[in-house]
Design a protein around this motif. Structure first.
Motif, PDB file in Angstrom:
ATOM      1  N   ASP A   1       0.846  -1.212   0.127  1.00  0.00           N
ATOM      2  CA  ASP A   1      -0.030  -0.032  -0.132  1.00  0.00           C
ATOM      3  C   ASP A   1       1.147   1.188  -0.014  1.00  0.00           C
TER       4      ASP A   1
ATOM      5  N   ALA B   1      -0.458   4.897  -1.851  1.00  0.00           N
ATOM      6  CA  ALA B   1      -1.056   5.706  -0.799  1.00  0.00           C
ATOM      7  C   ALA B   1      -0.066   7.118  -0.885  1.00  0.00           C
TER       8      ALA B   1
ATOM      9  N   SER C   1      -4.824   7.665   4.420  1.00  0.00           N
ATOM     10  CA  SER C   1      -4.933   8.695   3.381  1.00  0.00           C
ATOM     11  C   SER C   1      -6.274   9.443   3.390  1.00  0.00           C
ATOM     12  N   ASP C   2      -7.459   8.388   3.519  1.00  0.00           N
ATOM     13  CA  ASP C   2      -8.747   8.845   3.558  1.00  0.00           C
ATOM     14  C   ASP C   2      -8.981   9.674   4.685  1.00  0.00           C
TER      15      ASP C   2
ATOM     16  N   ASP D   1      -4.304   0.448   7.510  1.00  0.00           N
ATOM     17  CA  ASP D   1      -3.459   0.477   6.367  1.00  0.00           C
ATOM     18  C   ASP D   1      -3.284   1.865   6.092  1.00  0.00           C
ATOM     19  N   LEU D   2      -2.578   2.156   5.038  1.00  0.00           N
ATOM     20  CA  LEU D   2      -2.092   3.650   4.403  1.00  0.00           C
ATOM     21  C   LEU D   2      -3.279   4.267   3.693  1.00  0.00           C
ATOM     22  N   HIS D   3      -3.976   3.459   3.176  1.00  0.00           N
ATOM     23  CA  HIS D   3      -5.161   3.980   2.178  1.00  0.00           C
ATOM     24  C   HIS D   3      -6.166   4.284   3.326  1.00  0.00           C
ATOM     25  N   GLN D   4      -6.540   3.760   4.411  1.00  0.00           N
ATOM     26  CA  GLN D   4      -7.381   4.123   5.320  1.00  0.00           C
ATOM     27  C   GLN D   4      -6.716   5.558   5.742  1.00  0.00           C
TER      28      GLN D   4
ATOM     29  N   THR E   1      -1.265   9.024  -3.643  1.00  0.00           N
ATOM     30  CA  THR E   1      -2.484   9.996  -3.470  1.00  0.00           C
ATOM     31  C   THR E   1      -2.197  11.051  -2.380  1.00  0.00           C
TER      32      THR E   1
END
Length: 223
Positions: free
Chosen positions: A89, A93, A216-217, A211-214, A96
């Motif tokens: 990720d 991420a 970023s969001d 995770d890093l997507h969470q 983004t």
């Protein structure tokens, strides 16, 4: 206050250390399941990573053993990581976050070799800080003073409250970064992450993510 700069720990935040610990297990001829299970049990009971090593290898001394290993296998992987150990990720991420205008910094407890290795990965970060180069390590306040200095160099004028420090540990990451005035994120992964996320001190983090997507969001939602 909006987040302008995100600072990332290295081990078990960006780098999956499974292969590194497996090499340690192989060095002492300890089956992987026994090695990882024992280390995990020690940490779960309140001990440290070093306590776990010493339970498995009585008298274990990290500096001395690392020096012996380096002398015996100077060209080997030993305790080092490479591109294959990067969590999947990280690149998407980071992309983004870069597109959102955030400054990205890496700062963790690592040997000097980690800096050039991370730099060579081309992660799109604005700065890299390494404990053994700085001469101070987490959770010492001086380490986080250096983090603030580095963050200001890459984004002049940024304040501590506009910086988010991301790591997998409460003791080494969340609490000392908060004391330095930064906001904090606790990442649920790695030997420490899952355990620390279940402790009362995890509530001291601004956010706990898987995770890093969470992450970023969540940053995006902060405005």
């Amino acid at each position: 206050m909006a987040i302008r700069t995100v600072v990332f720990d290295v081990g078990e935040t960006l780098i999956d250390e499974t292969r590194i610990f497996a090499r340690w297990a192989d060095r002492f001829a300890i089956p992987h399941m026994a090695f990882f299970g024992t280390i995990g049990a020690v940490i779960a009971s309140g001990g440290t990573l070093t306590d776990g090593f010493r339970l498995l290898v009585p008298g274990f001394d990290l500096d001395a053993e690392s020096a012996r290993w380096r002398a015996e296998d100077p060209e080997g992987a030993r305790e080092h990581f490479d591109e294959r150990d990067l969590y999947s990720d990280v690149r998407p991420a980071f992309k983004t976050m870069n597109e959102a205008g955030l400054s990205l910094v890496i700062a963790g407890n690592q040997p000097p070799e980690a800096g050039p290795t991370l730099d060579a990965m081309g992660l799109g970060v604005d700065g890299i800080g390494i404990s053994d180069v700085w001469g101070t390590q987490k959770p010492e306040p001086e380490f986080f003073d250096r983090v603030l200095e580095l963050a200001d160099r890459v984004r002049p004028g940024v304040t501590a409250g506009e910086i988010l420090y991301v790591g997998d540990r409460v003791d080494n990451d969340v609490l000392p970064a908060r004391r330095a005035g930064m906001r904090t994120a606790l990442l649920r992964r790695g030997i420490y992450g899952y355990r620390h996320a279940a402790t009362p001190d995890a509530e001291r983090a601004d956010v706990v993510v898987d995770d890093l997507h969470q992450l970023s969001d969540w940053i995006s939602d902060q405005g």
